[in-house]
Motif scaffolding. Sequence first.
Motif, mmCIF file in Angstrom:
data_model
loop_
_atom_site.group_PDB
_atom_site.id
_atom_site.type_symbol
_atom_site.label_atom_id
_atom_site.label_comp_id
_atom_site.label_asym_id
_atom_site.label_seq_id
_atom_site.Cartn_x
_atom_site.Cartn_y
_atom_site.Cartn_z
ATOM 1 N N THR A 1 53.183 87.366 84.126
ATOM 2 C CA THR A 1 52.411 86.253 84.659
ATOM 3 C C THR A 1 53.321 85.349 85.465
ATOM 4 N N ASP A 2 52.733 84.689 86.466
ATOM 5 C CA ASP A 2 53.480 83.716 87.271
ATOM 6 C C ASP A 2 53.151 82.287 86.889
ATOM 7 N N SER A 3 52.217 82.099 85.957
ATOM 8 C CA SER A 3 51.778 80.758 85.565
ATOM 9 C C SER A 3 52.656 80.212 84.447
ATOM 10 N N PRO A 4 53.301 79.054 84.648
ATOM 11 C CA PRO A 4 54.101 78.462 83.561
ATOM 12 C C PRO A 4 53.264 78.142 82.328
ATOM 13 N N GLU A 5 52.021 77.687 82.561
ATOM 14 C CA GLU A 5 51.149 77.365 81.431
ATOM 15 C C GLU A 5 50.802 78.624 80.632
ATOM 16 N N GLU A 6 50.493 79.698 81.353
ATOM 17 C CA GLU A 6 50.154 80.943 80.667
ATOM 18 C C GLU A 6 51.368 81.512 79.954
ATOM 19 N N LYS A 7 52.547 81.373 80.550
ATOM 20 C CA LYS A 7 53.763 81.854 79.904
ATOM 21 C C LYS A 7 54.017 81.098 78.601
ATOM 22 N N ALA A 8 53.791 79.783 78.611
ATOM 23 C CA ALA A 8 53.969 78.994 77.391
ATOM 24 C C ALA A 8 52.948 79.400 76.337
ATOM 25 N N ARG A 9 51.699 79.653 76.767
ATOM 26 C CA ARG A 9 50.669 80.086 75.820
ATOM 27 C C ARG A 9 51.032 81.427 75.194
ATOM 28 N N LEU A 10 51.511 82.340 76.014
ATOM 29 C CA LEU A 10 51.888 83.655 75.499
ATOM 30 C C LEU A 10 53.029 83.560 74.493
ATOM 31 N N ARG A 11 54.016 82.723 74.788
ATOM 32 C CA ARG A 11 55.112 82.533 73.825
ATOM 33 C C ARG A 11 54.575 82.016 72.501
ATOM 34 N N GLY A 12 53.553 81.157 72.567
ATOM 35 C CA GLY A 12 52.992 80.589 71.344
ATOM 36 C C GLY A 12 52.317 81.606 70.447
ATOM 37 N N ILE A 13 51.846 82.722 71.011
ATOM 38 C CA ILE A 13 51.201 83.747 70.186
ATOM 39 C C ILE A 13 52.099 84.959 69.967
ATOM 40 N N ASP B 1 62.172 92.762 88.469
ATOM 41 C CA ASP B 1 62.477 94.126 88.879
ATOM 42 C C ASP B 1 62.336 95.076 87.695
ATOM 43 N N ALA B 2 62.202 96.363 88.004
ATOM 44 C CA ALA B 2 61.913 97.360 86.983
ATOM 45 C C ALA B 2 63.002 97.434 85.917
ATOM 46 N N ALA B 3 64.255 97.327 86.333
ATOM 47 C CA ALA B 3 65.350 97.419 85.361
ATOM 48 C C ALA B 3 65.308 96.255 84.378
ATOM 49 N N SER B 4 65.035 95.057 84.900
ATOM 50 C CA SER B 4 64.954 93.883 84.018
ATOM 51 C C SER B 4 63.769 94.004 83.071
ATOM 52 N N ALA C 1 57.059 87.202 77.727
ATOM 53 C CA ALA C 1 56.454 87.025 79.050
ATOM 54 C C ALA C 1 57.515 87.116 80.134
ATOM 55 N N GLU C 2 57.140 87.735 81.245
ATOM 56 C CA GLU C 2 58.011 87.855 82.408
ATOM 57 C C GLU C 2 57.211 87.560 83.668
ATOM 58 N N LEU C 3 57.884 87.182 84.732
ATOM 59 C CA LEU C 3 57.238 86.980 86.024
ATOM 60 C C LEU C 3 56.813 88.323 86.599
ATOM 61 N N THR C 4 55.737 88.299 87.390
ATOM 62 C CA THR C 4 55.254 89.546 87.976
ATOM 63 C C THR C 4 56.257 90.132 88.968
#
Length: 437
Positions: free
Chosen positions: A78-90, A100-103, A94-97
């Motif tokens: 996801t590219d959304s900071p809010e969504e990234k924070a929500r995902l961490r909470g559950i 790169d593939a190796a990361s 989370a990673e940015l869209t």
Amino acid sequence: MSIPVVTVGDSREDLVGRLERLHGPVSVVRRCNELAELLAACQGGLARAAVVAQGSEELTASLVDRLSAVGVAVVALTDSPEEKARLRGIGVAAELTGVDAASLAGRITGAVAQLAGADPRLRPEGNSGFADPGQVPGTSGGTPAERPDRAGAGQIIAVWGPTGSPGRTMLAANMAAELAAEGKSVLLVDADSYGASVAAMLGLLDEAAGLAQACRLADQGLLDPEALLRIAAPVVTRAGTFRVLTGITRADRWTELRAAALSLVLARARQVVEVIVIDTGFCLESDEELSFDTMAPRRNAATLRSLELADTVFAVGAADSIGVPRLVRGLAELDAAVPQVTPRVVLNKVRQSAVGRSPERQLRDAWERYGPTVPLCAFLPADPVSSDAALLSGSLLLEAAPDSPLRKGIAALVCAPVQRNSRSSVFCSTARPRVKG
């Protein structure tokens, strides 16, 4: 050996496609069209990691919990900071869209290793791809920095007792009031999935089921301190104020009290208040024994999870010829269901007419001869006049009958130094709360 991965959705520049072609530590074994298909693939033992490239907003704590239970770590893009924070909470990594593939492969490897480290049964050499029927799932995805703080500062007291109305709700509600009278910030939680009655005892006309509301928000990763305090109803007494998360209004709504969501609610509550008092249900049966689907919602999950997370557990039983044997059998069930718990045993409704002369001495002698190894820690006298007066007025003993023996017994019980288990317990500065005003 590569990590089998299932994916759902197409990310920017087809990152998942490039991940498939990456000769690294991961191997994409299926690309799914929706989360339901991904869940089915994971529960079939096909993968050890899931990458959600699109539709991360559909992820909930319960879904992540189900995947964690079968040894699957979840990574979302996801590219959304809010969504990234929500995902961490559950519990989702989370990673940015645009990663790169190796990361991304490294992120997947780390999430799988973290999940395996959280539960040895999920390590590659011991994982069959199916859930352990005896396991109570927990949200365990993500790195330590991404998980919700389960420790916090607040302490959890769980009040449990066998079937037969031994006084669980009465004890839990009055404990909360006594702690609040000591000046502590307190949250009372009604987690009884069979017969929630805290709201009725306190005279609250609440059909909203505060605990269910909190669990829904927690499941979506949206429960913050402000939301928790907004949902919890305040109860004001002349000696202090505490808050209540009322229970489900109908027993058939038990599916709203999922273990993963309740864990997040209690973790958040630890950060907000000093003491959480939980009125649990009576049943300790493992729901997997009642259903072929080990991933189905669990009727007794709220009770079992509350007992697992509690710092102090009070086991209460009625002091009569029916209540004591029930308590003895119940303690054996408690030890089998939650072996890490060392309960403080309380006999309630102690009266001479049911036991004989010198009831406390007779009960203690009988317990030492025939009871379990867990010692008795307190006796609460039968006080129907005071209890009825409190119920009739929708108030607590410290208001309806401040000088009653029952009120004094509960106050001394909750404010006395308590036996510690693996975590610290609640301590009060005096043997009996001070009534203000």
